[in-house]
Design a protein around this motif. Structure first.
Motif, PDB file in Angstrom:
ATOM      1  N   UNK A  15       0.902  -1.058  -0.028  1.00 20.02           N
ATOM      2  CA  UNK A  15      -0.129   0.157   0.046  1.00 20.02           C
ATOM      3  C   UNK A  15       0.955   1.139  -0.118  1.00 20.02           C
ATOM      4  N   UNK A  16       2.217   1.163   0.607  1.00 20.47           N
ATOM      5  CA  UNK A  16       2.983   2.468   0.746  1.00 20.47           C
ATOM      6  C   UNK A  16       3.603   2.613  -0.601  1.00 20.47           C
ATOM      7  N   UNK A  17       3.769   1.328  -1.150  1.00 18.38           N
ATOM      8  CA  UNK A  17       4.250   1.732  -2.637  1.00 18.38           C
ATOM      9  C   UNK A  17       3.268   2.203  -3.596  1.00 18.38           C
ATOM     10  N   UNK A  18       2.368   1.603  -3.519  1.00 16.80           N
ATOM     11  CA  UNK A  18       1.191   2.148  -4.517  1.00 16.80           C
ATOM     12  C   UNK A  18       0.758   3.648  -4.357  1.00 16.80           C
ATOM     13  N   UNK A 215      -6.107   7.707   3.464  1.00 20.64           N
ATOM     14  CA  UNK A 215      -6.614   6.945   4.786  1.00 20.64           C
ATOM     15  C   UNK A 215      -5.363   6.103   5.096  1.00 20.64           C
ATOM     16  N   UNK A 216      -4.529   5.766   4.277  1.00 18.34           N
ATOM     17  CA  UNK A 216      -3.508   4.788   4.714  1.00 18.34           C
ATOM     18  C   UNK A 216      -2.241   5.555   5.151  1.00 18.34           C
ATOM     19  N   UNK A 217      -1.739   6.624   4.550  1.00 16.79           N
ATOM     20  CA  UNK A 217      -0.686   7.396   5.004  1.00 16.79           C
ATOM     21  C   UNK A 217      -0.878   8.528   5.699  1.00 16.79           C
ATOM     22  N   UNK A 218      -2.069   9.325   5.715  1.00 21.56           N
ATOM     23  CA  UNK A 218      -2.392  10.386   6.462  1.00 21.56           C
ATOM     24  C   UNK A 218      -1.808  11.752   5.514  1.00 21.56           C
ATOM     25  N   UNK A 219      -2.272  12.737   5.985  1.00 20.83           N
ATOM     26  CA  UNK A 219      -2.443  14.143   5.187  1.00 20.83           C
ATOM     27  C   UNK A 219      -0.849  14.620   4.956  1.00 20.83           C
ATOM     28  N   UNK A 248       9.550   7.326  -9.938  1.00 28.77           N
ATOM     29  CA  UNK A 248       8.874   6.070  -9.540  1.00 28.77           C
ATOM     30  C   UNK A 248       9.826   5.175  -8.672  1.00 28.77           C
ATOM     31  N   UNK A 249      11.142   5.083  -9.370  1.00 30.64           N
ATOM     32  CA  UNK A 249      12.394   4.177  -8.473  1.00 30.64           C
ATOM     33  C   UNK A 249      12.400   4.818  -7.055  1.00 30.64           C
ATOM     34  N   UNK A 250      12.410   6.041  -6.894  1.00 30.10           N
ATOM     35  CA  UNK A 250      12.789   6.725  -5.806  1.00 30.10           C
ATOM     36  C   UNK A 250      11.405   6.416  -4.671  1.00 30.10           C
ATOM     37  N   UNK A 251      10.218   6.714  -5.259  1.00 28.09           N
ATOM     38  CA  UNK A 251       9.126   6.557  -4.536  1.00 28.09           C
ATOM     39  C   UNK A 251       8.999   4.923  -3.983  1.00 28.09           C
ATOM     40  N   UNK A 252       9.293   3.893  -4.915  1.00 27.44           N
ATOM     41  CA  UNK A 252       9.265   2.660  -4.379  1.00 27.44           C
ATOM     42  C   UNK A 252      10.199   2.357  -3.299  1.00 27.44           C
ATOM     43  N   UNK A 253      11.796   2.770  -3.558  1.00 30.32           N
ATOM     44  CA  UNK A 253      12.550   2.813  -2.477  1.00 30.32           C
ATOM     45  C   UNK A 253      12.174   3.361  -1.198  1.00 30.32           C
ATOM     46  N   UNK A 254      11.678   4.522  -1.345  1.00 29.29           N
ATOM     47  CA  UNK A 254      11.358   5.345   0.032  1.00 29.29           C
ATOM     48  C   UNK A 254      10.192   4.283   0.647  1.00 29.29           C
ATOM     49  N   UNK A 255       9.186   3.929  -0.051  1.00 26.26           N
ATOM     50  CA  UNK A 255       8.141   3.029   0.650  1.00 26.26           C
ATOM     51  C   UNK A 255       8.453   1.839   1.271  1.00 26.26           C
ATOM     52  N   UNK A 256       9.388   1.125   0.295  1.00 36.03           N
ATOM     53  CA  UNK A 256      10.033  -0.330   0.896  1.00 36.03           C
ATOM     54  C   UNK A 256      10.926   0.027   2.000  1.00 36.03           C
ATOM     55  N   UNK A 257      12.006   0.716   1.770  1.00 37.51           N
ATOM     56  CA  UNK A 257      12.841   0.950   2.903  1.00 37.51           C
ATOM     57  C   UNK A 257      12.647   1.631   4.043  1.00 37.51           C
TER      58      UNK A 257
END
Length: 308
Positions: A15-18, A215-219, A248-257
Motif C-alpha cells: 500500500x505504501x508503494x502504491x 486513509x493509509x498514510x495520512x495528510x 518512480x524508483x525513488x518512490x518505491x525505494x522510499x516506501x519499501x526501505x
C-alpha cells in the motif's frame, strides 16, 4: 517467518508503494510547473471533506468519505483560483490561505464531533494507519494466488491500485500535451492544446491520488510523496521520461526501505517498539532528496527549468 511477513508486513508495504507512486507521477508535472505546494494544499483540505462524509453517513466506510474528500479537494482548487484572480495575489499565498483555513476547519469539526466509537481522530488524519493494514487471512506467499484470501485483503490495496492505474493512464495518454503545456503554456495554446483545462485536470488527478492515499498514510506524509521523489529525480536528469522513471524508483525505494527501517530497525537495535511506518517512509524520501542534492549530476542546473 514467511507467513508472518505476508500477514503483517506485505500489505502495508504494498500500500505504501502504491500510494508513493500514485503521488509521484503527477508530482513530476506539479514540480516543473512550480505548483508542488498544490499537493500540500490538497492533502490538508481533504480532512473537512472526510469529516463531513462521516457526519452525514455516521460510519467510516470508504466511499462516502472519499466522495466528501474529493469534493473538498475540488472546492479548494476553485477557491485557490478565485482568490488568485479576484484578489490578484501570488499563487502560493492563495494556496496557503485555503489549505490552512480548510484544514483548521476540519480539525475543529473532528474535535467537536462524536467520534468516540470509531477510529477517526486527529492522529489518524495526520499520520495514517499503515500499521493496522494487516492481512490475517493470508497463509504464506501462496495466498497471493488464493482468491478467497485475496478477497480479505485490506480494501486500501485494490483501491490504490485502481487509482494508480487511472493516474498512470492520464499521464501517459496526455503525455505530449502535458509536456508542452508544462514547459511553454503559450506555445501549447498556439497549437490548440487546452492548457488551462489540462492544468485543472492535472490538479483533479492530484486530488484523486491524495484522497486515495490519505486513509493509509495520512495528510502530512502525502506531501513528501508528491514532492521528494520528483524533486530528487529532477536533480538526476534533464530528460522528462528519465525523470519520471527516477521518481518512480525513488518512490518505491522510499516506501519499501522506509517501512522496513520503521518496523524492524528499532527492534534490531534493541528497542522495544517500532516507529511510525508513514513517518519512516517520509524520512527516507527526504534522505534520498538530500543525497540527490549532494551528488545529483544536475544539482547545479536545476534552476533552468521554466515555469509552465
Amino acid at each position: 517467518m514467511g507467513t508472518e511477513f505476508v500477514q503483517l508486513s506485505l500489505m502495508p508495504m504494498l500500500i505504501g508503494v502504491l500510494a508513493a507512486v500514485a503521488c509521484a507521477l503527477p508530482g513530476n508535472f506539479l514540480l516543473l510547473r512550480r505548483q508542488a505546494l498544490i499537493g500540500d494544499a490538497i492533502s490538508h483540505v481533504v480532512l473537512p471533506g472526510i469529516v463531513v462524509g462521516f457526519l452525514v453517513t455516521g460510519s467510516i466506510t470508504a466511499w462516502p468519505m472519499m466522495i466528501g474528500a474529493a469534493f473538498a479537494a475540488v472546492l479548494s482548487v476553485v477557491l485557490i483560483e478565485a482568490i488568485k484572480r479576484l484578489g490578484r495575489i501570488e499563487a502560493g499565498a492563495a494556496m496557503g490561505v485555503v489549505f490552512t483555513s480548510m484544514f483548521a476547519g476540519g480539525v475543529v469539526l473532528l474535535e467537536q464531533s462524536d467520534t468516540s466509537s470509531v477510529h477517526l481522530d486527529v492522529e489518524h488524519a495526520l499520520y495514517g494507519n499503515m500499521e493496522s493494514l494487516i492481512w490475517l487471512a493470508a497463509d504464506g506467499w501462496g495466498s497471493l494466488i488464493d482468491w478467497a484470501a485475496l478477497r480479505e485483503m485490506p480494501s486500501q490495496a485494490p483501491r490504490l491500485a485502481v487509482v494508480l492505474v487511472l493516474v498512470a493512464a492520464f499521464v501517459f495518454t496526455f503525455w505530449k500535451e502535458l509536456k508542452i503545456s508544462t514547459f511553454d503554456e503559450g506555445y501549447a495554446l498556439s497549437l490548440g492544446i487546452p492548457a488551462l483545462a489540462l492544468g485543472f485536470a492535472l490538479v483533479v488527478v492530484t486530488a484523486i491520488a491524495a484522497v486515495a492515499a490519505f486513509d493509509a498514510v495520512g495528510s502530512i506524509i502525502v506531501i513528501a510523496m508528491f514532492i521528494c521523489p520528483p524533486a530528487a529525480a529532477r536533480l538526476m536528469t534533464d530528460d522528462l521520461w528519465v525523470q519520471v522513471a527516477w521518481s518512480v524508483g525513488f518512490a518505491v525505494l522510499s516506501a519499501v526501505l522506509g517501512y522496513l527501517l520503521a518496523g524492524y530497525g528499532p527492534l534490531l537495535a534493541g528497542f522495544d517498539h517500532a516507529v511510525s511506518a508513514a513517518g519512516g517512509i517520509a524520512t527516507v524520501s527526504g534522505l534520498i532528496l538530500a543525497a540527490a542534492c549532494l551528488v545529483g549530476p544536475k544539482r547545479k542546473r536545476v534552476g533552468v527549468v521554466r515555469e509552465g
